[in-house]
Design an enzyme around this catalytic site. Structure first.
Site, PDB file in Angstrom:
ATOM      1  N   LYS A  42      58.624-126.637  73.960  1.00 41.32           N
ATOM      2  CA  LYS A  42      58.092-126.745  72.600  1.00 41.32           C
ATOM      3  C   LYS A  42      58.909-127.707  71.737  1.00 41.32           C
ATOM      4  O   LYS A  42      58.392-128.271  70.782  1.00 41.32           O
ATOM      5  CB  LYS A  42      58.001-125.366  71.963  1.00 41.32           C
ATOM      6  CG  LYS A  42      56.922-124.529  72.663  1.00 41.32           C
ATOM      7  CD  LYS A  42      56.726-123.166  72.041  1.00 41.32           C
ATOM      8  CE  LYS A  42      55.527-122.457  72.625  1.00 41.32           C
ATOM      9  NZ  LYS A  42      55.764-121.906  73.984  1.00 41.32           N
TER      10      LYS A  42
HETATM   11  C1  LIG Z   1      54.735-121.608  74.925  1.00 42.74           C
HETATM   12  C2  LIG Z   1      55.116-121.546  76.356  1.00 42.74           C
HETATM   13  C3  LIG Z   1      54.152-121.615  77.394  1.00 42.74           C
HETATM   14  C4  LIG Z   1      52.661-121.699  77.111  1.00 42.74           C
HETATM   15  O1  LIG Z   1      52.273-122.929  76.548  1.00 42.74           O
HETATM   16  P1  LIG Z   1      50.831-123.088  75.864  1.00 42.74           P
HETATM   17  O2  LIG Z   1      50.858-124.441  75.236  1.00 42.74           O
HETATM   18  O3  LIG Z   1      50.735-121.982  74.847  1.00 42.74           O
HETATM   19  O4  LIG Z   1      49.803-122.963  76.929  1.00 42.74           O
HETATM   20  C5  LIG Z   1      54.602-121.612  78.701  1.00 42.74           C
HETATM   21  N1  LIG Z   1      55.905-121.512  78.996  1.00 42.74           N
HETATM   22  C6  LIG Z   1      56.872-121.439  78.040  1.00 42.74           C
HETATM   23  C7  LIG Z   1      58.283-121.300  78.437  1.00 42.74           C
HETATM   24  C8  LIG Z   1      56.503-121.447  76.691  1.00 42.74           C
HETATM   25  O5  LIG Z   1      57.455-121.367  75.735  1.00 42.74           O
END
Ligand SMILES: *Cc1c(COP(=O)(O)O)cnc(C)c1O
Length: 472
Positions: A113
């Site tokens: 993120k």
């Molecule tokens: C947020 C997250 C996901 C999922 O991603 P999306 O964009 O919501 O599909 C998967 N793995 C980790 C470690 C995350 O922080």
């Protein structure tokens, strides 16, 4: 570039507008009016370029007139030249003959993120400066989003953030990554309740005139288009290393809200040759069921060792259904209202067939997830986090049932550093992953957060009386 809502009834906005708006006013999500297209030659020209150069070229058509090329390249240079601990920003690691990992966790909070939220923080600051406005971000987190959002905006002059987490229900690493950030514009709130309570308080604040008439509220979850745009970049960057546009690649993406994998769809729409996008889910498998049988129906959430994928509904799926269904806003609004009423809907033939051309849904349960961690460890000495392992397990399944050609490289997105989930990793492979030195003395630093009772009014009043900003 113009942006339209998936529900067809919100103002058309430019990139600056959608970045600051988050959700569309008709309850829909913003998408570009059309997909920019790159020719094979244009893609080939990006080979060998730095991450931030690829980022400028991929994002330029989406940004349109909202930033000059110089402004965009200054932002990309600052973000991708400075905030990541690896010179390649998102390096590829080979696991075996056909499988690669794309490491997306070299940012400040060790999860993918950061790649988009670091960018979003700079975009907020640029656009707010220009409008002479301030923005108050109110969010709820069960873990990764909160820390990445806080790190993205800490210290910014025009942005203030209130992040709610359910008291005692996020991991120690995740909580400390939020509560040890010392900056006057960061407010951490632990509420006596569940993640759903926190999330519902946030939604109510957006709809509460006593809040949104005083504060200019903003969103940082993946309904914000700018986040998805920034994620398109690493699909290009990784595919280029593997020989794009002259060789196709497949991606396996650990999926929760369908944001990350939707960015892969956007890359394909722009002309990047992608053979297949594997939508990897844990036992909370609404997406796997929707893509396999056309049945999109919500069930209760089961807690797993992959908490960032423990979702009931995936908000960004609406973007895909809108695009595949002929971009009919009225029909999309009707379909989503039906879903709100019954928690269930059936994909149309156009949506199902369109999705089948590129996507496949694969589910991994807890045993399969642990096994993927073991295989990665045995075959290449790599210690991977459980979310990444869901992706790798799905990649193995797709290869084993011949859904992916043996000559096509499969890139699994490594969405978190294993040290964020040390207990699950240690149980699976017998090794406790250490936090990288760059996160510093996380367990020695002082924490700061406010604990509040679980009712809505207490949280609302805290936000109103502690917000330094007022809408201007
Ligand atoms: C947020 C997250 C996901 C999922 O991603 P999306 O964009 O919501 O599909 C998967 N793995 C980790 C470690 C995350 O922080």
């Amino acid at each position: 570039m113009e942006y339209v809502s998936t529900r067809g009834d919100a103002p058309v906005l430019d990139f600056e507008g959608v970045t600051l708006a988050g959700l569309a006013s008709d309850g829909g999500l913003y998408l570009p009016r059309e997909w920019p297209k790159f020719t094979a030659d244009q893609i080939r020209d990006l080979r060998g370029e730095d991450y931030w150069t690829v980022a400028v070229e991929v994002m330029k058509p989406f940004v349109g007139d909202s930033l000059t090329e110089q402004e965009l390249s200054d932002i990309c240079n600052q973000v991708y030249g400075g905030s990541f601990s690896h010179a390649a920003v998102t390096p590829l690691v080979q696991l075996d003959t056909q499988n690669w990992l794309l490491e997306l966790f070299h940012g400040p909070t060790l999860a993918f993120k950061d790649v988009a939220l670091q960018m979003l923080g700079r975009l907020f600051e640029t656009f707010l400066e220009r409008r002479d406005k301030r923005l108050t971000i109110v969010g709820a987190t069960s873990g990764d989003t909160g820390s990445a959002a806080i790190r993205a905006v800490a210290g910014l002059d025009r942005v203030e953030i209130f992040m709610l987490h359910p008291e005692g229900k996020v991991s120690d690493v995740q909580r400390r990554q939020m509560t040890t950030v010392r900056s006057p514009n960061v407010h951490n709130i632990a509420i006596d309740g569940s993640f759903d309570d926190a999330q519902s308080h946030v939604k109510r604040m957006f709809a509460d005139s006593s809040v949104n008439q005083t504060l200019n509220l903003g969103a940082v979850n993946s309904i914000n288009w700018a986040r998805l745009m920034a994620q398109v970049v690493y699909y290009f960057y990784a595919a280029l290393q593997m020989g794009a546009p002259d060789r196709k690649v497949a991606f396996s993406v650990p999926t929760g809200n369908f944001g990350d994998v939707f960015a892969g769809y956007v890359a394909a729409k722009m002309g990047l040759p992608i053979d297949r996008l594997v939508v990897a889910t844990n036992v909370n498998d609404i997406l796997e069921r929707a893509l396999t049988t056309g049945d999109y129906s919500a069930r209760g959430v089961t807690a797993t060792i992959t908490p960032s994928m423990d979702i009931q509904v995936s908000s960004n799926f609406e973007r895909l259904l809108f695009d595949l269904g002929g971009r009919d806003g009225a029909a999309m609004a009707a379909q989503m209202h039906g879903f709100d009423d019954t928690q269930s809907m059936t994909l149309t033939d156009a949506q199902r067939n369109g999705a089948h051309d590129l996507f496949m849904g694969v589910r991994a349960d807890q045993d399969q997830t642990a096994r993927a961690m073991q295989i990665a460890h045995q075959s290449s000495g790599q210690i991977i986090d459980p979310h990444t392992a869901v992706g790798l397990s799905a990649a193995h399944s797709a290869i084993d049932d011949d859904s992916i050609d043996p000559l096509t490289p499969v890139i699994t997105l490594a969405t978190a550093h294993p040290a964020k989930f040390p207990d699950a990793v240690e149980r699976a492979v017998g090794v406790r992953p250490a936090l990288p030195a760059r996160v510093g003395d996380l367990f020695g630093r002082e924490e700061k957060f406010t604990t509040l009772a679980g009712d809505y009014e207490t949280t609302r009043d805290f936000v109103l009386s502690n917000a330094a900003s007022s809408a201007s």
